[in-house]
Write a protein that holds these residues in place. Structure first.
Motif, short mmCIF file in Angstrom:
data_model
loop_
_atom_site.label_atom_id
_atom_site.label_comp_id
_atom_site.label_asym_id
_atom_site.label_seq_id
_atom_site.Cartn_x
_atom_site.Cartn_y
_atom_site.Cartn_z
N ILE A 38 -4.53 -4.52 -1.22
CA ILE A 38 -4.30 -3.56 -2.30
C ILE A 38 -5.45 -3.60 -3.29
O ILE A 38 -5.95 -2.56 -3.73
CB ILE A 38 -2.96 -3.87 -3.00
CG1 ILE A 38 -1.81 -3.71 -2.00
CG2 ILE A 38 -2.74 -2.95 -4.20
CD1 ILE A 38 -0.50 -4.29 -2.50
N VAL A 39 -5.87 -4.81 -3.63
CA VAL A 39 -7.02 -5.03 -4.51
C VAL A 39 -8.00 -5.93 -3.77
O VAL A 39 -7.75 -7.13 -3.62
CB VAL A 39 -6.61 -5.68 -5.85
CG1 VAL A 39 -7.84 -5.95 -6.71
CG2 VAL A 39 -5.61 -4.81 -6.59
N PRO A 40 -9.11 -5.38 -3.26
CA PRO A 40 -10.09 -6.22 -2.57
C PRO A 40 -10.51 -7.40 -3.45
O PRO A 40 -10.78 -7.24 -4.65
CB PRO A 40 -11.26 -5.27 -2.32
CG PRO A 40 -10.62 -3.91 -2.27
CD PRO A 40 -9.50 -3.96 -3.28
N ASP A 41 -10.51 -8.58 -2.89
CA ASP A 41 -10.88 -9.81 -3.59
C ASP A 41 -9.86 -10.21 -4.66
O ASP A 41 -10.11 -11.12 -5.45
CB ASP A 41 -12.27 -9.70 -4.24
CG ASP A 41 -13.36 -9.43 -3.21
OD1 ASP A 41 -13.29 -10.01 -2.11
OD2 ASP A 41 -14.27 -8.63 -3.51
N GLY A 42 -8.71 -9.52 -4.71
CA GLY A 42 -7.66 -9.92 -5.64
C GLY A 42 -6.91 -11.13 -5.13
O GLY A 42 -7.00 -11.48 -3.95
N PRO A 43 -6.15 -11.79 -6.00
CA PRO A 43 -5.34 -12.93 -5.55
C PRO A 43 -4.38 -12.53 -4.44
O PRO A 43 -3.98 -11.37 -4.33
CB PRO A 43 -4.57 -13.33 -6.82
CG PRO A 43 -5.35 -12.77 -7.95
CD PRO A 43 -5.98 -11.50 -7.43
N GLY A 44 -4.00 -13.49 -3.64
CA GLY A 44 -3.09 -13.21 -2.54
C GLY A 44 -1.72 -12.77 -2.98
O GLY A 44 -1.04 -12.02 -2.27
#
Length: 220
Positions: A105-111
C-alpha cells in the motif's frame, strides 16, 4: 467539542447498498452525545483512490478521531480491527476492476500498524450496550485494510495527534434476503443495532486512551 469523522464505503461486488455507509450516515444524523460532532464521508471501493479520499476528508474536516467502517459479510458481530498490514492482495476486483496481487500500500512503509483507538475497550463498550462485538486480528487484504493502513500511516507520519481505527460490520438483513439461497444461514445485524454498538464505541474511545487488559485473542 470533539470532532469525529466516520467513513463508510459505497456498494461493491454487485450489492445495491453497503451497511458501513448506512451506519455512518445514521451516526452523523444522530450524534452520539452532546459535545461530539460527527461527520460522515462515503469512500470509493477503489484501491489507491480511496486513500486519497480519506486524506482529503481528514484535511477538510480536521477531526480529532477517525472511525472507518467497512462490510464483512459472514461475520456475526461488530469486529474492531487490531492490525492493518501493508499489502493489497485482491480476491475480487475493486469497483475500478483492479486486482493487485501482493502490492504494498505504501512502498517502503512499515509492514503493519496497530490501531490507535482502544480496541478492547471499544469491544467492551459495545457489549455493555447489548450489541455483540469482538476483536479481529485481520482486516483482510482488500479495500478495508487499504483504508485502515492509509489512516494509520497518516497518523504515524503526519498527524500524531489524530487517533483512528477500523470496525467491520456484518451484512444488513436486507442483503442476506437479496442473496436468496446463497444467503441461507449467513448472519446479519440491523443497521440500527450497528449504530447502537458504534455509538457506545465512540463515546468510550473519546475518553479512553489506554486500552483495558482483557482477553481478546484468537487461536487461529
Amino acid at each position: 467539542m470533539t470532532k469525529i469523522l466516520v467513513t463508510g464505503f459505497e456498494p461493491f461486488e454487485g450489492s445495491e447498498t453497503n451497511p458501513s455507509w448506512l451506519a455512518a450516515e445514521l451516526l452523523s444524523a444522530e450524534p452520539p452525545s452532546p459535545g461530539l460532532e460527527v461527520t460522515a464521508v462515503q469512500l470509493s471501493c477503489v484501491l489507491g483512490k480511496v486513500a486519497d479520499e480519506l486524506r482529503a476528508a481528514v484535511a477538510v474536516h480536521e477531526p480529532d478521531l477517525v472511525l472507518a467502517l467497512g462490510q464483512a459479510g459472514g461475520r456475526p458481530d461488530l469486529t474492531v480491527e487490531r492490525v492493518a498490514i501493508n499489502v493489497d492482495d485482491a480476491r475480487i476486483p475493486d469497483n475500478a476492476g483492479q486486482t493487485p496481487i501482493d502490492v504494498p500500500i505504501v512502498p517502503d512503509g512499515p509492514g503493519s500498524y496497530f490501531a490507535s483507538l482502544p480496541v478492547k475497550a471499544c469491544v467492551a463498550a459495545s457489549r455493555r450496550a447489548g450489541i455483540p462485538a469482538s476483536v479481529s486480528q485481520a482486516a483482510g487484504t482488500f479495500v478495508c485494510n487499504h483504508v485502515f493502513y492509509a489512516l494509520a500511516h497518516l497518523i504515524a507520519t503526519a498527524q500524531p495527534e489524530l487517533r483512528g481505527g477500523f470496525v467491520h460490520v456484518p451484512y444488513a438483513p436486507h442483503q442476506v434476503t437479496a442473496l436468496g439461497a446463497a444467503g441461507a444461514g449467513k448472519p446479519s445485524m440491523s443497521v440500527r443495532d450497528m449504530v447502537t454498538g458504534l455509538t457506545a464505541m465512540l463515546e468510550d474511545a473519546v475518553v479512553t486512551t489506554a486500552d483495558i487488559r482483557e482477553s481478546g485473542g484468537a487461536t487461529h
